[in-house]
Design an enzyme around this catalytic site. Structure first.
Site, PDB file in Angstrom:
ATOM      1  CB  SER A 127      -0.964  -0.064   1.183  1.00  0.00           C
ATOM      2  OG  SER A 127      -2.029   0.840   1.026  1.00  0.00           O
TER       3      SER A 127
ATOM      4  CD  GLU B  24      -5.137  -4.091  -4.141  1.00  0.00           C
ATOM      5  OE1 GLU B  24      -5.391  -3.689  -2.982  1.00  0.00           O
ATOM      6  OE2 GLU B  24      -4.019  -4.498  -4.488  1.00  0.00           O
TER       7      GLU B  24
ATOM      8  CG  HIS C  47      -5.677  -2.653   0.291  1.00  0.00           C
ATOM      9  ND1 HIS C  47      -4.731  -2.472  -0.695  1.00  0.00           N
ATOM     10  CD2 HIS C  47      -5.285  -1.863   1.332  1.00  0.00           C
ATOM     11  CE1 HIS C  47      -3.816  -1.616  -0.264  1.00  0.00           C
ATOM     12  NE2 HIS C  47      -4.122  -1.234   0.959  1.00  0.00           N
TER      13      HIS C  47
END
Length: 509
Positions: free
Chosen positions: A191, A319, A415
């Site tokens: 990230s 995601e 994610h």
């Protein structure tokens, strides 16, 4: 900096002598672990908003058994706001053998958190299992939010990235006495940590400090100086000061995250001025300032900036689904919300129409998830591989497609799912909730596969599948079972193939 190579290794309290002084760690599960070792001076007082400065030496033996305090950070998602000290710039080291002659490969972890949160001491980042495979693992802290990324007068840009460079310089100069090989360093992050890895690949100051890079779920958000400066004006306004280093230095560090949070909470009202970042919202990101960061990672890599650094890059399939859960819209996305997302995020003037035509059977919610995921993580990660190849380098691509069984099983390959799998921490830390309790044999096996791929890449530059190329577009699909095949997001790839991921502009003055 010269490091003295005389160590004391005891059964329970290993000691390592660095140029700054002796640190004493502890033995844990066959590893020597050192926590909270400073790599730079605390960036407070006269050093506030400055580039990181070398750490001063100390006398005697410094205990290195507790993580350093996290930097001041956003509390919007319940992140720790423990302000017990200002030693934010520390590293943590897990080593199988603190012998200067060991020469083990080194993996340096950069935590994520949207550039507003991040704490290397979180249990999900415990590197015991990863280091147990024969690598030295280092994790680091860096300045966040206004402290690390606000574009303010009288301060260098991208101070958080400069902190990361300073940590990598510490690794270069010091890691040998912890058993690591300074000529075999891999940076990895997820990230905002993946975005940091991408930025480091483009930064002249970071050249030569690492030799391989793993970028997980790279965000496409890099700011122009004008946009970043305008956001800084808003943040300073929340505090009643000017956006200068001198004015902000008079404000206690612990007060700054709340100002960033207030600006973040009101970003939707600035959409005509700040554009796409108001949708998530994203108040801070690396700034393409022309000096610390001369160009976006995609432009820099395509020009060959990192052709000598092997790259492993990828993303998860779903995601955005975790963010939909956090936002309270999972399973409840409206047609209007989808239209807003498509018109704001899809590439090109007719991007919304092209998305609907490309995915004719998709529901509004599926389109909402797709365009958010593509804009923020999936396509920036893919394009980083494409740029690296265009610049004469090598890239390996992956996608995590295994659906998380935890949290009711509705988040798919969301994610953050890669974090517990990479570190093997399937029962500790917040992301472990995605794995299920207890972890299934399939989860354990998949984690072992991914850890094996990451460590093989750190050792040999080869994670175990062919490099990506424009003709075959092969990727590793991590699932049960895992396979190697054509990159599966072909429709999205075609929709975004002409997009450059430029530095995001200020739309109105």
């Amino acid at each position: 900096m010269v490091v003295t190579a005389s160590n004391k290794v005891s059964a329970s309290e290993p000691e390592v002598r660095t140029a700054a002084g002796v640190v004493r760690g502890r033995r844990e599960a066959g590893l020597a672990v050192f926590r909270g070792v400073p790599f730079a001076e605390p960036p407070v007082g006269a050093l506030r908003f400055a580039a990181p400065q070398p750490v001063r030496s100390w006398d005697g033996v410094r205990p290195a058994v507790a993580f350093g305090p996290p930097p001041p950070q956003s509390g919007m998602l319940g992140a720790s706001q423990d302000a017990a000290g200002d030693d934010w710039l520390t590293v943590n080291v897990w080593t199988p053998d603190p012998d200067p002659e060991a020469g083990l490969p080194v993996m340096v972890w950069i935590p994520g958190g949207g550039y507003v949160m991040g704490n290397a001491g979180l249990p999900e980042y415990d590197a015991g299992r990863l280091a147990g495979s024969g690598t030295v693992v280092v994790s680091l802290g860096y300045r966040l939010g206004i402290e690390g990324f606000a574009q303010i007068d009288g301060a260098p840009a991208n101070r958080g990235l400069l902190d990361q460079v300073a940590a990598l310089q510490w690794v270069r100069d010091t890691i040998r006495v912890f058993g690591g090989d300074p000529d075999q360093v891999t940076v990895f992050g997820q990230s905002a940590g993946g975005g940091s890895v991408a930025a480091l690949l483009a930064m002249p100051r970071a050249a030569g400090l690492f030799h391989r890079a793993v970028a997980q779920s790279v965000p496409g958000t890099f700011f122009s100086p004008e946009l970043a400066a305008d956001i800084a004006v808003a943040c300073a306004g929340e505090l009643g000061v000017r956006p200068t280093a001198s004015d902000l230095s008079a404000v206690a560090p612990a007060r700054l995250p709340a100002a960033g949070d207030a600006v973040s909470a009101g970003m939707a009202g600035r959409r005509k001025r700040w554009g796409q970042i108001t949708h998530r919202p994203i108040p801070f990101a690396p700034v393409v300032d022309g000096d610390v960061l001369p160009a976006t990672p995609w432009r820099a890599l395509a020009a060959g900036a990192a052709r000598d650094v092997a790259l492993l890059v990828g993303h998860t399939r779903d995601e955005h689904r975790l963010f939909s859960l956090i936002d309270g819209v999972l399973g409840q996305v409206t047609h209007e919300q989808t239209e807003t997302a498509l018109h704001l995020l899809a590439p090109g003037p007719d991007g919304a129409r092209r998305y609907r035509e490309a995915f004719p059977a998709a529901t509004d919610e599926e389109l909402y998830e797709l365009v958010n995921a593509d804009w923020l993580f999936r396509m920036p990660s893919l394009h980083l591989a494409v740029a690296q190849i265009a610049g004469g380098g090598q890239a390996h691509l992956y996608e995590l497609t295994w659906s998380a069984p935890g949290a009711g099983g509705g988040l798919g390959a969301c994610h953050g799912l890669d974090v517990p799998l990479v570190f093997g921490n399937l029962t500790s830390g917040r992301p472990a909730m995605l794995i299920g309790d207890p972890p299934s044999p399939a989860a354990e096996e998949l984690s072992a596969q991914i850890r094996g791929a990451w460590t093989a890449f750190a050792v040999h530059g080869d994670p175990g599948w062919p490099a990506y190329d424009a003709q075959h577009r092969l990727a590793r699909l991590f699932d049960q079972p895992s396979t190697t095949g054509a990159y599966p997001e072909e429709t999205s790839r075609m929709l975004w193939q002409d997009h450059a991921f430029p530095a995001l502009p200020l739309l109105a003055r």
